[in-house]
Design a protein around this motif. Sequence first.
Motif, mmCIF file in Angstrom:
data_model
loop_
_atom_site.group_PDB
_atom_site.id
_atom_site.type_symbol
_atom_site.label_atom_id
_atom_site.label_comp_id
_atom_site.label_asym_id
_atom_site.label_seq_id
_atom_site.Cartn_x
_atom_site.Cartn_y
_atom_site.Cartn_z
ATOM 1 N N SER A 192 0.875 -1.178 0.000
ATOM 2 C CA SER A 192 0.000 0.000 0.000
ATOM 3 C C SER A 192 0.905 1.219 0.000
ATOM 4 C CB SER A 192 -0.903 0.014 1.230
ATOM 5 O OG SER A 192 -1.718 1.163 1.220
ATOM 6 N N PRO A 193 1.030 1.924 -1.121
ATOM 7 C CA PRO A 193 1.994 3.023 -1.214
ATOM 8 C C PRO A 193 1.737 4.094 -0.161
ATOM 9 C CG PRO A 193 1.143 2.457 -3.378
ATOM 10 C CD PRO A 193 0.302 1.728 -2.381
ATOM 11 N N PRO A 194 2.780 4.639 0.428
ATOM 12 C CA PRO A 194 2.610 5.751 1.359
ATOM 13 C C PRO A 194 2.197 7.011 0.612
ATOM 14 C CG PRO A 194 4.928 5.428 0.872
ATOM 15 C CD PRO A 194 4.187 4.303 0.197
ATOM 16 N N ALA A 195 1.827 8.025 1.361
ATOM 17 C CA ALA A 195 1.526 9.305 0.735
ATOM 18 C C ALA A 195 2.753 9.788 -0.034
ATOM 19 C CB ALA A 195 1.135 10.318 1.799
ATOM 20 N N ILE A 196 2.515 10.363 -1.187
ATOM 21 C CA ILE A 196 3.622 10.843 -2.016
ATOM 22 C C ILE A 196 4.265 12.039 -1.330
ATOM 23 C CG2 ILE A 196 4.250 11.843 -4.235
ATOM 24 C CD1 ILE A 196 1.864 10.235 -5.412
ATOM 25 N N PRO A 197 5.553 11.962 -1.014
ATOM 26 C CA PRO A 197 6.192 13.069 -0.287
ATOM 27 C C PRO A 197 6.256 14.332 -1.128
ATOM 28 C CG PRO A 197 7.822 11.446 -0.997
ATOM 29 C CD PRO A 197 6.476 10.859 -1.300
ATOM 30 N N SER A 198 6.086 15.459 -0.469
ATOM 31 C CA SER A 198 6.165 16.737 -1.166
ATOM 32 C C SER A 198 7.615 17.194 -1.222
ATOM 33 C CB SER A 198 5.321 17.788 -0.453
ATOM 34 O OG SER A 198 5.789 17.978 0.867
ATOM 35 N N MET A 199 7.902 18.105 -2.145
ATOM 36 C CA MET A 199 9.236 18.672 -2.282
ATOM 37 C C MET A 199 9.099 20.183 -2.388
ATOM 38 S SD MET A 199 10.998 15.922 -4.883
ATOM 39 C CE MET A 199 12.649 16.565 -4.615
ATOM 40 N N ASN A 200 10.197 20.873 -2.243
ATOM 41 C CA ASN A 200 10.173 22.329 -2.347
ATOM 42 C C ASN A 200 9.567 22.751 -3.685
ATOM 43 O OD1 ASN A 200 11.414 22.527 0.128
ATOM 44 N ND2 ASN A 200 13.479 22.716 -0.730
ATOM 45 N N ALA A 201 8.545 23.582 -3.608
ATOM 46 C CA ALA A 201 7.857 24.095 -4.804
ATOM 47 C C ALA A 201 7.281 22.972 -5.665
ATOM 48 C CB ALA A 201 8.807 24.956 -5.641
ATOM 49 N N ASP A 202 7.200 21.751 -5.085
ATOM 50 C CA ASP A 202 6.639 20.597 -5.792
ATOM 51 C C ASP A 202 7.399 20.246 -7.073
ATOM 52 O OD1 ASP A 202 3.282 21.396 -4.791
ATOM 53 O OD2 ASP A 202 4.677 19.933 -3.932
ATOM 54 N N TYR A 203 8.678 20.587 -7.137
ATOM 55 C CA TYR A 203 9.508 20.203 -8.287
ATOM 56 C C TYR A 203 10.597 19.255 -7.828
ATOM 57 C CZ TYR A 203 7.336 23.599 -11.367
ATOM 58 O OH TYR A 203 6.434 24.284 -12.149
ATOM 59 N N PRO A 204 10.985 18.301 -8.668
ATOM 60 C CA PRO A 204 10.468 18.045 -10.007
ATOM 61 C C PRO A 204 9.005 17.557 -9.968
ATOM 62 C CG PRO A 204 12.581 16.962 -9.662
ATOM 63 C CD PRO A 204 12.112 17.414 -8.330
ATOM 64 N N VAL A 205 8.277 17.858 -11.018
ATOM 65 C CA VAL A 205 6.904 17.406 -11.154
ATOM 66 C C VAL A 205 6.915 16.067 -11.900
ATOM 67 C CG1 VAL A 205 6.544 18.655 -13.326
ATOM 68 C CG2 VAL A 205 4.590 18.058 -11.901
ATOM 69 N N ILE A 206 6.019 15.153 -11.509
ATOM 70 C CA ILE A 206 5.961 13.821 -12.108
ATOM 71 C C ILE A 206 4.813 13.781 -13.111
ATOM 72 C CG2 ILE A 206 5.906 11.345 -11.659
ATOM 73 C CD1 ILE A 206 8.202 12.880 -10.264
ATOM 74 N N LEU A 207 5.128 13.418 -14.351
ATOM 75 C CA LEU A 207 4.165 13.466 -15.451
ATOM 76 C C LEU A 207 4.190 12.171 -16.248
ATOM 77 C CD1 LEU A 207 5.126 16.997 -16.797
ATOM 78 C CD2 LEU A 207 3.055 16.443 -15.490
ATOM 79 N N PRO A 208 3.102 11.838 -16.943
ATOM 80 C CA PRO A 208 3.132 10.692 -17.854
ATOM 81 C C PRO A 208 4.178 10.898 -18.954
ATOM 82 C CG PRO A 208 0.870 11.393 -17.461
ATOM 83 C CD PRO A 208 1.757 12.454 -16.884
ATOM 84 N N MET A 209 4.852 9.836 -19.305
ATOM 85 C CA MET A 209 5.876 9.894 -20.349
ATOM 86 C C MET A 209 5.221 10.053 -21.714
ATOM 87 S SD MET A 209 8.838 7.015 -20.877
ATOM 88 C CE MET A 209 9.351 7.137 -19.151
ATOM 89 N N GLN A 210 5.813 10.902 -22.535
ATOM 90 C CA GLN A 210 5.344 11.119 -23.896
ATOM 91 C C GLN A 210 6.429 10.717 -24.895
ATOM 92 O OE1 GLN A 210 2.211 12.015 -24.295
ATOM 93 N NE2 GLN A 210 1.875 12.394 -22.099
ATOM 94 N N GLN A 211 6.034 10.519 -26.144
ATOM 95 C CA GLN A 211 6.995 10.108 -27.162
ATOM 96 C C GLN A 211 8.124 11.120 -27.294
ATOM 97 O OE1 GLN A 211 6.894 7.118 -28.683
ATOM 98 N NE2 GLN A 211 8.884 7.588 -29.604
#
Length: 288
Positions: free
Chosen positions: A134-153
């Motif tokens: 059961s994954p833990p809460a996703i930890p926050s980072m300063n200014a929320d960067y890097p941002v996690i996004l779906p991979m694109q071509q």
Amino acid sequence: MKNTTYLLHTLTQQDIPALIALSGSVGWDYDEAELRTVLSAGSMFGHKDEDEQLVSCSAILCYDDQLASIGMVIVHDSCRGYGLGRELMQACMSFVSKETTIMLISTPAGKPLYEGLGFTTAEPLHKCLRDHFSPPAIPSMNADYPVILPMQQEDVAAIIELDGQAVGSKRSLFVQARMKQAASSLVAKDAAGKTVGFGFSIQGPVNLIIGPLVAPDSATAIRIFCHLTQGHTGKLRVDVPNGQGAFLHFLEQNGFTKVSEPPVMVANANQLPQRNGTYYGIAAQIFG
């Protein structure tokens, strides 16, 4: 199986059903999708008996910059003791030049054979498993960067570059094949929109496998990992390269068990190619 003559063949996608059966005979869980990735990015060899039954196999993945990885070295129990394993290894090793570093991740049973062929241990790998994650809460980072996004071509070129710096050689064919196979593929981007990390999850027959996982630091690696596993409640596997203590500590805190430390071995060199410390999860032991 009866005693017979075993002939070495180059294997193709037509051999996938036999490869699945052979891997299952030794308790390995290769499936069609994984084997298609192997065959699209590498070459496979195997012995067949007089009835065209596959009794052994091996694979070599040749990467872009003088690095190759050997894996899936299997000899059926009934055919051991005839030198088939050595012949498989020699076929793989002769497939590349002596200037190419060859790596593999050894089982205890295979280590004496590999040492006899000139392989030496470079470092351990950390195989980590967890049931009902059961994954833990996703930890926050300063200014929320890097941002996690779906991979694109359009991210592929940057991902191949990051993977190459992490592994010590670009793996263009493999990265593109893995992207097609992945259940989930994510990138981490900084405030300027530059890709600084990425990760894949692969749903195998038993485990959701996380890897390759590449990140500029352990905090980003953990965030990518949490995003990749979000919503998954089944079995999980991640194989962590040596030197990633903070990431291993995170896994331990979240219920993962380190079940083994198989040796990473090399031939034609004294050590692995130079890496930049950003490799947090390998794709699978066959790919290095």
